[in-house]
Design a protein around this motif. Structure first.
Motif, PDB file in Angstrom:
ATOM      1  N   LYS A 150       6.228 -11.124   1.115  1.00 41.97           N
ATOM      2  CA  LYS A 150       5.442 -10.522   0.029  1.00 41.97           C
ATOM      3  C   LYS A 150       3.998 -11.020   0.039  1.00 41.97           C
ATOM      4  O   LYS A 150       3.072 -10.256  -0.197  1.00 41.97           O
ATOM      5  CB  LYS A 150       6.081 -10.828  -1.325  1.00 41.97           C
TER       6      LYS A 150
ATOM      7  N   GLN B 218       2.241 -12.089   2.594  1.00 39.62           N
ATOM      8  CA  GLN B 218       1.523 -11.492   3.719  1.00 39.62           C
ATOM      9  C   GLN B 218       1.172 -10.033   3.428  1.00 39.62           C
ATOM     10  O   GLN B 218       0.101  -9.572   3.789  1.00 39.62           O
ATOM     11  CB  GLN B 218       2.354 -11.605   4.997  1.00 39.62           C
ATOM     12  N   GLN B 219       2.090  -9.313   2.772  1.00 39.18           N
ATOM     13  CA  GLN B 219       1.804  -7.932   2.395  1.00 39.18           C
ATOM     14  C   GLN B 219       0.637  -7.872   1.418  1.00 39.18           C
ATOM     15  O   GLN B 219      -0.252  -7.032   1.541  1.00 39.18           O
ATOM     16  CB  GLN B 219       3.038  -7.277   1.773  1.00 39.18           C
ATOM     17  N   LEU B 220       0.641  -8.770   0.448  1.00 34.32           N
ATOM     18  CA  LEU B 220      -0.436  -8.823  -0.536  1.00 34.32           C
ATOM     19  C   LEU B 220      -1.767  -9.162   0.132  1.00 34.32           C
ATOM     20  O   LEU B 220      -2.792  -8.558  -0.178  1.00 34.32           O
ATOM     21  CB  LEU B 220      -0.098  -9.851  -1.625  1.00 34.32           C
ATOM     22  N   GLN B 221      -1.739 -10.090   1.057  1.00 29.99           N
ATOM     23  CA  GLN B 221      -2.959 -10.448   1.779  1.00 29.99           C
ATOM     24  C   GLN B 221      -3.470  -9.267   2.606  1.00 29.99           C
ATOM     25  O   GLN B 221      -4.675  -9.022   2.669  1.00 29.99           O
ATOM     26  CB  GLN B 221      -2.712 -11.653   2.685  1.00 29.99           C
ATOM     27  N   ALA B 222      -2.570  -8.530   3.227  1.00 28.09           N
ATOM     28  CA  ALA B 222      -2.965  -7.369   4.022  1.00 28.09           C
ATOM     29  C   ALA B 222      -3.591  -6.301   3.131  1.00 28.09           C
ATOM     30  O   ALA B 222      -4.620  -5.705   3.485  1.00 28.09           O
ATOM     31  CB  ALA B 222      -1.753  -6.808   4.769  1.00 28.09           C
ATOM     32  N   LYS B 223      -2.989  -6.056   1.982  1.00 27.89           N
ATOM     33  CA  LYS B 223      -3.543  -5.077   1.031  1.00 27.89           C
ATOM     34  C   LYS B 223      -4.913  -5.529   0.533  1.00 27.89           C
ATOM     35  O   LYS B 223      -5.832  -4.716   0.402  1.00 27.89           O
ATOM     36  CB  LYS B 223      -2.598  -4.872  -0.154  1.00 27.89           C
ATOM     37  N   ALA B 224      -5.056  -6.811   0.230  1.00 28.28           N
ATOM     38  CA  ALA B 224      -6.347  -7.332  -0.240  1.00 28.28           C
ATOM     39  C   ALA B 224      -7.414  -7.199   0.847  1.00 28.28           C
ATOM     40  O   ALA B 224      -8.556  -6.840   0.561  1.00 28.28           O
ATOM     41  CB  ALA B 224      -6.206  -8.793  -0.666  1.00 28.28           C
ATOM     42  N   THR B 225      -7.033  -7.440   2.082  1.00 30.60           N
ATOM     43  CA  THR B 225      -7.971  -7.288   3.193  1.00 30.60           C
ATOM     44  C   THR B 225      -8.396  -5.837   3.338  1.00 30.60           C
ATOM     45  O   THR B 225      -9.580  -5.533   3.527  1.00 30.60           O
ATOM     46  CB  THR B 225      -7.333  -7.795   4.503  1.00 30.60           C
ATOM     47  N   GLN B 226      -7.431  -4.910   3.232  1.00 31.42           N
ATOM     48  CA  GLN B 226      -7.746  -3.478   3.303  1.00 31.42           C
ATOM     49  C   GLN B 226      -8.700  -3.084   2.185  1.00 31.42           C
ATOM     50  O   GLN B 226      -9.666  -2.343   2.403  1.00 31.42           O
ATOM     51  CB  GLN B 226      -6.465  -2.639   3.198  1.00 31.42           C
ATOM     52  N   ALA B 227      -8.419  -3.552   0.982  1.00 32.29           N
ATOM     53  CA  ALA B 227      -9.274  -3.210  -0.160  1.00 32.29           C
ATOM     54  C   ALA B 227     -10.679  -3.766   0.033  1.00 32.29           C
ATOM     55  O   ALA B 227     -11.667  -3.084  -0.251  1.00 32.29           O
ATOM     56  CB  ALA B 227      -8.651  -3.748  -1.452  1.00 32.29           C
TER      57      ALA B 227
ATOM     58  N   GLN C  12     -12.187  -4.401   2.857  1.00 28.56           N
ATOM     59  CA  GLN C  12     -12.848  -3.621   3.908  1.00 28.56           C
ATOM     60  C   GLN C  12     -13.316  -2.269   3.364  1.00 28.56           C
ATOM     61  O   GLN C  12     -14.408  -1.806   3.693  1.00 28.56           O
ATOM     62  CB  GLN C  12     -11.907  -3.425   5.094  1.00 28.56           C
TER      63      GLN C  12
END
Length: 121
Positions: A3, A5-14, A16
């Motif tokens: 969870k 890592q998923q949150l970190q990936a979403k935050a990175t996408q946002a 960017q």
């Protein structure tokens, strides 16, 4: 994937997305609302606008005070003739009361620092 890592990936996408489109969105927003922008944008102008807002709100209190008493008189009339009250009207009144209570509870929770017991952990 966890969870976190998923949150970190979403935050990175946002982040960017904001980095890529934020400036153009900001420009578009200002262009659409340019009629509300005061020129020149100085500290003095901002202070003047803040004072105008404050005193305009202050001047509106008597009108809002009268409107409050008119609404209260309407409620009193409804209470006097409660035998004629429809189920729909009673339901709206109950929902309004529940909403007021919920806002009160939310305010209490916020006032205690978002704790339910009043103790900080």
């Amino acid at each position: 994937m966890g969870k976190l890592q998923q949150l970190q990936a979403k935050a990175t996408q946002a982040a960017q997305f904001v980095a890529k489109h934020g400036c153009s969105y900001h420009k578009q927003l200002l262009e659409q609302n340019k009629q509300y922008i005061q020129e020149p944008a100085t500290v003095e102008k901002c202070n003047l606008l803040a004072k105008q807002l404050f005193y305009t709100r202050l001047a509106s209190i008597p009108g809002r005070y009268e409107a409050f008493w008119k609404e209260l008189d309407c409620v009193k009339q409804l209470w006097k003739h409660k035998q004629e009250l429809k189920v729909e009207d009673a339901g709206i009144a109950v929902l309004f009361g529940l909403e007021c209570f919920a806002w009160f509870c939310a305010g209490e929770i916020v006032g205690r620092g978002f704790t339910f017991t009043g103790y900080h952990v």
